[in-house]
Design a protein around this motif. Structure first.
Motif, short mmCIF file in Angstrom:
data_model
loop_
_atom_site.label_atom_id
_atom_site.label_comp_id
_atom_site.label_asym_id
_atom_site.label_seq_id
_atom_site.Cartn_x
_atom_site.Cartn_y
_atom_site.Cartn_z
N ILE A 22 0.62 -1.10 0.30
CA ILE A 22 -0.03 0.16 0.11
C ILE A 22 1.14 1.04 -0.17
O ILE A 22 1.87 1.72 0.97
CB ILE A 22 -0.80 0.50 1.13
N ILE A 23 0.73 2.11 -0.81
CA ILE A 23 1.55 3.47 -1.55
C ILE A 23 0.53 4.42 -0.36
O ILE A 23 -0.75 4.67 -1.10
CB ILE A 23 2.09 3.82 -1.99
N THR A 24 1.26 4.84 0.48
CA THR A 24 0.35 5.95 0.67
C THR A 24 0.58 7.39 1.33
O THR A 24 1.87 7.48 0.85
CB THR A 24 -0.91 5.34 2.26
N GLY A 25 -0.61 7.96 1.49
CA GLY A 25 0.41 9.97 2.29
C GLY A 25 -1.66 10.96 1.65
O GLY A 25 -2.20 10.15 1.06
N ILE A 26 -0.46 11.77 1.51
CA ILE A 26 -2.08 13.01 1.45
C ILE A 26 -2.40 13.03 0.07
O ILE A 26 -1.41 13.11 -0.76
CB ILE A 26 -1.09 14.32 2.15
N PHE A 110 -0.07 -4.97 -5.98
CA PHE A 110 0.16 -2.89 -5.09
C PHE A 110 -0.95 -2.07 -5.41
O PHE A 110 -1.40 -1.86 -6.49
CB PHE A 110 1.10 -2.56 -6.50
N VAL A 111 -1.20 -1.35 -4.16
CA VAL A 111 -2.76 -0.27 -3.95
C VAL A 111 -2.00 0.61 -4.05
O VAL A 111 -1.11 1.05 -2.76
CB VAL A 111 -3.45 -0.61 -3.76
N SER A 112 -2.54 2.37 -4.89
CA SER A 112 -2.21 3.57 -4.27
C SER A 112 -3.97 3.95 -4.22
O SER A 112 -4.57 3.86 -5.40
CB SER A 112 -1.31 4.33 -5.16
N ARG A 130 -2.26 -8.64 6.35
CA ARG A 130 -1.64 -8.70 4.62
C ARG A 130 -0.80 -7.39 4.05
O ARG A 130 -0.99 -8.01 2.80
CB ARG A 130 -3.12 -9.88 4.77
N TYR A 131 -0.67 -6.49 4.62
CA TYR A 131 -0.37 -6.06 3.99
C TYR A 131 1.45 -5.29 4.21
O TYR A 131 1.45 -5.60 5.56
CB TYR A 131 -0.86 -4.70 3.66
N VAL A 132 1.92 -4.71 3.76
CA VAL A 132 2.80 -3.86 4.45
C VAL A 132 2.29 -2.13 3.55
O VAL A 132 2.64 -1.99 2.48
CB VAL A 132 4.19 -3.83 3.54
N SER A 133 2.82 -1.19 4.65
CA SER A 133 2.26 -0.12 3.63
C SER A 133 3.56 1.02 4.00
O SER A 133 4.68 0.99 4.87
CB SER A 133 1.34 0.81 4.68
N PHE A 134 3.28 1.96 3.08
CA PHE A 134 5.30 3.21 2.62
C PHE A 134 3.96 4.28 2.41
O PHE A 134 3.20 4.60 1.67
CB PHE A 134 5.71 2.61 1.08
N ARG A 135 4.29 4.97 3.22
CA ARG A 135 3.85 6.73 3.82
C ARG A 135 4.81 7.67 3.14
O ARG A 135 6.40 7.64 3.12
CB ARG A 135 4.44 6.92 5.22
N ILE A 136 4.36 7.82 2.11
CA ILE A 136 4.92 9.48 0.86
C ILE A 136 4.74 10.01 1.25
O ILE A 136 3.65 10.73 1.40
CB ILE A 136 4.87 8.75 -0.46
#
Length: 393
Positions: A22-26, A110-112, A130-136
């Motif tokens: 998961i690609i996450t952020g504002i 991969f999701v965003s 079941r995920y790993v998230s990455f804060r952008i």
């Protein structure tokens, strides 16, 4: 668009993992660009790749829900590991169930997305570990400067301190166009990501509170102090509601809160938080007559740069002195003061004097926008222009 290798490097080791990435952020911090760059890397090594952008009306019309997505992937994949990219996935009905199923079918997913379902703790519940998230995050200065060069523009440090690092804003040459873009982005974050998502009924009260919080970056707040401001403005809002609203702003990555550490009691003070905007533009668009808050915006961008370098932070207080940051990384601690300038004696005394009663067990640092070197025998001064190019302290 520049390649944001610092973020991609963190994600790269999970390319073949069955965990949902998961690609996450504002909003508009560059998540879709990073997703596209990862897609490009994987295309170089595999022809078993599916990319769907649900912002495209045609894509959403053809693949509107969980079952249609699963069918689409089955019809377009090969038998080996399939890499599935789902951009703006929150538009898909049943996206979480689809992601859970795909990972069981030999897919690397991969999701965003921009909706607060992918900005909040909700995906923790729906994807159950079941995920790993990455804060952008928005650009730091070196990224902003690099992208500016691609566009043939020179981005000054002052421009960064005032208008921050949302990538697209530097594609507009005039300040009025940048302000218009950033104001529209602010409205989208406040209205779509928070008010609509959480079904806030007291819309005007929430907006007034949000304005106050964004303009309070670099300051220590408590729910009680916010309540006092609201009463002064003639608005009634309970402490519980205030705490909830601040939480919504944080869940949407619009702000970050740093806890205050008391040296006296050797514990975190839960009810006192220092607030930082995810991007200082959220302060500057609320300022009239160009009276930009350079002092607090400067501290805010120092905070953002330290996060980018990988430091975790607390605010330090020993009862009589307060230090902006205790920055920690790799078992090392730094005491840091951030000040726009210490050229005047009063400012120098305040910033350097904060370290007066502290021993030398940790390095003491003052970061300013001054050109002169004000280092002493016990305190290291770092010029801001040097600081923004550092990988670590």
């Amino acid at each position: 668009m520049i390649k944001r290798e610092k973020y991609i490097a963190q994600i790269r080791e999970f390319y073949d993992s069955d965990l949902i990435k998961i690609i996450t952020g504002i909003r508009r911090c560059g998540k879709s660009i990073i997703l596209g760059q990862i897609h490009g890397e994987i295309m170089d090594k595999s022809d078993n790749v599916i990319y769907l952008d649900f912002d495209d009306t045609a894509v959403l019309s053809a693949v509107p829900d969980e079952m249609s997505l699963l069918k689409y992937v089955d019809n377009h994949r090969k038998n080996s590991l399939c890499y599935v990219f789902l951009d703006e996935v929150q538009r898909l009905d049943g996206w979480a169930g689809a992601c859970r199923t795909l990972r069981l079918r030999n897919c690397s997913v991969f999701v965003s997305g921009s909706n607060s379902k992918l900005l909040s703790r909700e995906f923790t519940k729906e994807l159950s570990g079941r995920y790993v998230s990455f804060r952008i995050r928005p650009f730091v200065y070196r990224e902003l400067s690099e992208y500016g060069k691609e566009l043939g523009r020179d981005i000054s440090l002052n421009d960064y301190i005032v208008w921050g690092g949302f990538p697209k804003r530097i594609e507009f040459s005039s300040e009025s166009a940048q302000r218009a873009y950033l104001s529209e982005l602010n409205e989208t974050i406040i209205l779509n990501d928070i008010i609509n998502r959480y079904r806030i009924r007291k819309v005007e009260i929430f907006k007034r509170l949000a304005n106050f919080i964004f303009l309070s970056n670099g300051r220590i707040l408590s729910a009680r102090s916010v309540e006092k401001y609201m009463k002064t403005a003639g608005l009634s809002c309970s402490l519980t509601t205030i705490t909830k609203y601040i939480g919504y702003l944080e869940e949407a990555y619009a702000i970050a809160t740093v806890k205050k550490f008391s040296a006296k009691s050797k514990r975190e003070l839960e009810y006192y938080l220092k607030v930082y905007d995810e991007d200082v533009a959220l302060n500057s668009i609320r300022v009239i007559n160009s009276r930009y808050d350079l002092t607090h915006n400067f501290e805010n961008v120092v905070y953002n740069e330290l996060l980018y370098m990988g430091y975790s932070m607390q605010v330090y207080n020993d009862g009589s002195h307060e230090i902006d940051f205790i920055a920690c990384k790799g078992g090392r601690q730094y005491y840091i003061q951030a000040a726009y300038s210490v050229a005047e004696n009063k400012a120098w005394d305040r910033e350097f004097g904060a370290f007066a009663k502290m021993d030398n067990s940790c390095q003491k640092i003052v970061i300013t926008n001054d050109e002169n070197d004000y280092s002493t025998s016990t305190v290291r001064h770092i010029r801001f222009r040097d600081f923004v190019l550092m990988d670590e302290l």
